[in-house]
Design an enzyme around this catalytic site. Structure first.
Site, PDB file in Angstrom:
ATOM      1  N   ASP A 283       0.881  -1.164   0.000  1.00  0.00           N
ATOM      2  CA  ASP A 283       0.000   0.000   0.000  1.00  0.00           C
ATOM      3  C   ASP A 283       0.924   1.221   0.000  1.00  0.00           C
ATOM      4  O   ASP A 283       2.106   1.131   0.337  1.00  0.00           O
ATOM      5  CB  ASP A 283      -0.947  -0.006   1.205  1.00  0.00           C
ATOM      6  CG  ASP A 283      -2.138   0.944   0.985  1.00  0.00           C
ATOM      7  OD1 ASP A 283      -2.077   1.766   0.044  1.00  0.00           O
ATOM      8  OD2 ASP A 283      -3.111   0.874   1.753  1.00  0.00           O
TER       9      ASP A 283
HETATM   10  C1  BGC Z   1      -4.948   3.446   0.128  1.00  0.00           C
HETATM   11  C2  BGC Z   1      -5.092   2.434  -0.977  1.00  0.00           C
HETATM   12  C3  BGC Z   1      -4.971   3.112  -2.311  1.00  0.00           C
HETATM   13  C4  BGC Z   1      -3.652   3.843  -2.379  1.00  0.00           C
HETATM   14  C5  BGC Z   1      -3.426   4.545  -3.684  1.00  0.00           C
HETATM   15  C6  BGC Z   1      -3.711   4.304  -0.041  1.00  0.00           C
HETATM   16  O1  BGC Z   1      -3.742   5.374   0.843  1.00  0.00           O
HETATM   17  O2  BGC Z   1      -4.911   2.796   1.371  1.00  0.00           O
HETATM   18  O3  BGC Z   1      -6.332   1.789  -0.865  1.00  0.00           O
HETATM   19  O4  BGC Z   1      -5.085   2.169  -3.332  1.00  0.00           O
HETATM   20  O5  BGC Z   1      -3.615   4.811  -1.342  1.00  0.00           O
HETATM   21  O6  BGC Z   1      -4.247   5.639  -3.823  1.00  0.00           O
END
Ligand code: BGC
Length: 803
Positions: A283
């Site tokens: 993530d």
């Molecule tokens: C989130 C993810 C997301 C990623 C990209 C993160 O803060 O937890 O779910 O895909 O950002 O935007």
């Protein structure tokens, strides 16, 4: 002699030039291993660490529209969440990754470009799951996948599959359910739909990421059994049934190890036990130690930081990281990249069929609505009732979805009032004007939100008894819309969010009272993304429609259901408890900070949201409820919920009959069949649930657990359909940590076919003669110290009295 020398020299020169001028291998033409062998260490380290991103607060060339999220990239597809590195000399193209679960999230506008790039906002994930319809999830996936493809994105960062452990998790709307089976099945269908378009998914957030607060440093302490049966099971189903191209590891730690640094999670469980074939990405900025992440099998670090690449280079040079680990991870990424549209040279049209997708969004929204109450057949509204008084801010200012990375930049949204007008109703003008004016003023008075914070919702417009009475005399029926929004970075609050605010309570009381006094009806429409308290006020209105956050077509879909054009067939995928403290995880939510918060000491008191989010403080959370999450808890521990798992009414009635099992003794599997008949006056569909009660010998068992579900086709009044289910050894088994195996214990098993978890219509039983070891798994994610898990009292379990 001289001649011989000259010959040798010439041959050497030729060989030398050929070697040096020979073309480097190219991905797609040469074997992957050869391509990797031609990469320099720097290229490798930068390849596994993405290309970085622009963070909110930094100088963005184009302001990020919509709700804030972690950040965005400007290369290739502006507004996408991240991009992997390209290495043109080796034929390695970039891969573009973009969110999210309710539809593609990219920037709708671009610098020096007059075109627009809007995407379809589909209903939120919880609503999609509430359809209990895997075919529909596939269809939504196809539509989303088409937008992913046509806008030039390679990997869709969805679906979100975390379990609704606690109703206050701010991102529950992005997730499907408190139950892993429905989570896994809906996700698998969604992934199949998206990937049928030739793009990939990244199922997320793997795993046990059920809290937003301090998510980047939250240590989840959880038993192996709860992990396997509740928090990992949905992911297993999606991996085994749909093979998503990628999996996104989560921010949190599991039993002291960051998920993205956990070899147990990303290699032993995901790859060895489940046979995952794609690559794992972190993530965004997740985890701490790039070397540990590489070793664990977290192949790609997103969005990537130069410091991570430098750390990897140094580790290889210092012999602290085997370069072969980088090679292995790159090989996995390249194998996926080979399938990606950008690599294949697919040009994107930037012109998906948004009109067709809006129709899919409307269908899914109408099918995911859950009718919670319908006294005296208040709904559907009779064709004579055309004069609607629409109360509640959300009637005019609808919440189509949540905030953060799960938001979608859509071209429009249909409010409830608009939807009703389109459907031929007339909206009380005086009331509408009052709301329009109030909402405009309240919005203008809102302070600018801090970075990362979404705009604060405005408080509910107060409606006096006098105003309610005046409107009641002029309208045929009252609608009272109650709205909620939540999103990434923050969990919800109990007061004024899980529980209604004072203004909302007064609104329902005054409006229902005034309309009842005139012999007219009042209907509450819940425009919410997660579970709220309903018991204290649900006796006031005549009907309650849980309309969720239905995407851009929400208003039209609500009107479809209110008018009876669509007969509601959605059912709850998470329990609505009577009160927050009934929730088994209430005393363990959110986590507790174990690191001193020097920001507070410095008197900042969480003033700097960016710092709070980017530098979370170490916290811990114990999953003491173990496997007793959602209905598994309420049913086993004897707590009556407000609305149980699987609950949902229809404008018609269904009769269940003739449950038959293919055998009364289980050997390899049992086939179950049950007939469902529409016994009412309206055509409708029914979501039928198969629960199993397993014998509790060595291991405790939940009173019931969902092991199958199916939805009928549209049944006309009087029509019936026989639904079939397969019960496999896996369905009988529980995870025994002592043996690290799924074990089905010998004894009597009950099959319960229900219209909900508490409305069991048909029962049958079979026996299993001896214990079955269904599958042996790796020993993994063992908590260092035991978790103090709650246990059901055996006598209660044995009596198995219905509540
Ligand atoms: C989130 C993810 C997301 C990623 C990209 C993160 O803060 O937890 O779910 O895909 O950002 O935007």
């Amino acid at each position: 002699m001289k001649y011989a020398f000259a010959m040798i020299a010439a041959i050497c020169l030729l060989a030398f030039t050929q070697n040096n001028c020979s073309k480097p291998p190219r991905l797609g033409k040469d074997p992957i291993k050869k391509v990797i062998a031609a990469m320099t260490l720097e290229e490798k380290a930068y390849f596994v660490t993405g290309t970085g991103m622009i963070m909110p607060g930094e100088k963005n060339p184009v302001p990020a529209p919509g709700a804030p999220s972690v950040g965005q990239t400007q290369s290739f597809v502006p507004g996408a969440a991240g991009t992997s590195d390209e290495i043109p000399r080796l034929g390695i193209t970039a891969m573009v990754m973009a969110d999210g679960p309710a539809g593609l999230r990219i920037s709708p506008t671009r610098k020096d470009d007059k075109r627009t790039y809007y995407c379809t906002a589909f209903p939120v994930a919880t609503m999609l799951a509430s359809t209990w319809d895997t075919d529909l999830a596939y269809k939504v996936g196809q539509a989303m996948g088409n937008e992913v493809l046509e806008y030039g994105v390679d990997i869709h960062l969805a679906p979100g599959m975390n379990i609704h452990r606690n109703p206050l998790c701010g991102r529950n709307f992005e997730y499907y359910s408190e139950d892993p089976l429905i989570t896994g099945k809906i996700a698998a269908s969604m992934v199949k739909g998206v990937q049928s378009r030739g793009v990939g998914n990244s199922i997320k957030h793997f795993a046990a990421n059920n809290t937003e607060k301090d998510r980047g440093a939250l240590n989840t302490l959880v038993s192996e059994r709860a992990l396997r049966e509740i928090y990992l099971e949905g992911f297993r189903i999606a991996v085994e049934e749909a093979q998503p191209w990628t999996v996104m590891s989560s921010y949190n730690l599991i039993n002291d190890v960051y998920a993205s640094e956990s070899h147990d999670l990303l290699t032993k469980i995901l790859r060895d036990d489940w046979g995952f074939k794609g690559f794992v990405m972190s993530d965004w900025f997740g985890g701490k130690n790039a070397v540990a992440q590489m070793n664990a099998g977290n192949d790609l670090l997103m969005p990537g930081k130069a410091s991570q690449a430098k750390a990897l280079i140094k580790a290889v040079q210092d012999k602290k990281l085997d370069e072969a680990v980088l090679d292995r991870n790159i090989e996995r990424i390249l194998a996926v990249l080979l399938q990606s549209p950008r690599f294949k040279g697919r040009t994107c049209s930037n012109n998906p069929d948004l009109k067709a997708h809006a129709a899919v969004a409307r269908e899914a929204a109408a099918d995911g609505m859950v009718l919670l109450k319908n006294s005296s057949a208040t709904l559907p509204l009779s064709s004579k009732m055309k004069g609607v008084a629409a109360f509640g801010n959300a009637s005019y200012d609808i919440f189509t979805g949540g905030t953060g990375s799960g938001d979608v930049n859509k071209a429009y949204s249909i409010s409830l009032a608009q939807g009703l007008k389109e459907a031929g109703f007339t909206i009380n003008k005086k009331l509408q004007n009052a709301y329009d004016e109030y909402i405009e003023k309240a919005k203008a008075a809102r302070p600018q939100p801090q970075l990362f914070f979404p705009q604060a919702p405005i408080s509910e417009m107060p409606v006096s008894r006098a105003l309610a009475a005046e409107i009641a005399s002029a309208a045929d029926v009252a609608l009272i819309a109650i709205g909620r929004s939540s999103g990434e970075f923050f969990d919800r609050k109990e007061e004024g969010d899980f529980n209604l605010s004072k203004n909302e309570r007064d609104l329902i009381t005054n409006v229902a009272g005034a309309f009842h006094a005139c012999g007219k009806r009042a209907i509450v429409v819940l425009n919410i993304g997660g579970v709220i308290e309903t018991t204290s006020w649900r006796n006031l209105p005549d009907a309650i429609l849980l309309a969720w956050q239905g995407g851009q077509e929400a208003g039209n879909a609500i009107a479809d259901v209110l008018s009876g054009k669509v007969n509601p067939s959605g059912k709850l995928t998470s329990t609505f408890p009577v009160r927050y403290r009934d929730v088994p995880s209430a005393k363990n939510f959110p986590g507790t900070r174990i690191e001193l918060d020097d920001r507070k000491a410095a008197g900042k008191n969480n003033a700097d949201a960016r710092d709070e989010i980017m530098n979370p403080k170490a916290s811990r959370i114990a999953y003491e409820e173990g496997i007793y999450v959602g209905y598994r808890y309420y049913e086993t521990f004897g707590l009556r919920p407000a609305y149980e798992f699987g609950y949902g009414l229809s404008y018609t009635t269904f009769e269940y009959s003739g449950l038959s099992l293919s055998s009364t003794t289980f050997t390899n599997g049992i086939h179950a069949a049950v007939t469902v008949k529409n016994t009412g006056k309206a055509a409708g569909r029914e979501a039928v649930q198969l629960y199993v009660s397993a014998p509790a010998a060595k291991l405790d068992k939940p009173f019931i657990a969902l092991k199958g579900f199916a939805k009928t086709r549209m049944l006309q009044p009087g029509e019936s359909q026989t639904l079939e289910f397969d019960i496999t050894p896996r369905h009988l088994s529980s995870f025994d940590p002592a043996a690290s195996s799924w074990i089905a214990e010998a004894g009597k098993y009950e099959v319960k076919i229900g219209a909900s978890s508490r409305d069991i219509r048909q029962k049958a039983s079979f026996k299993l003669d001896r214990d079955l070891v269904v599958k042996k798994e790796s020993v993994a994610l063992v908590p260092k110290a035991g978790i103090n898990e709650m246990k059901p009292i055996r006598t209660v379990l044995q009596m198995r009295r219905p509540l």
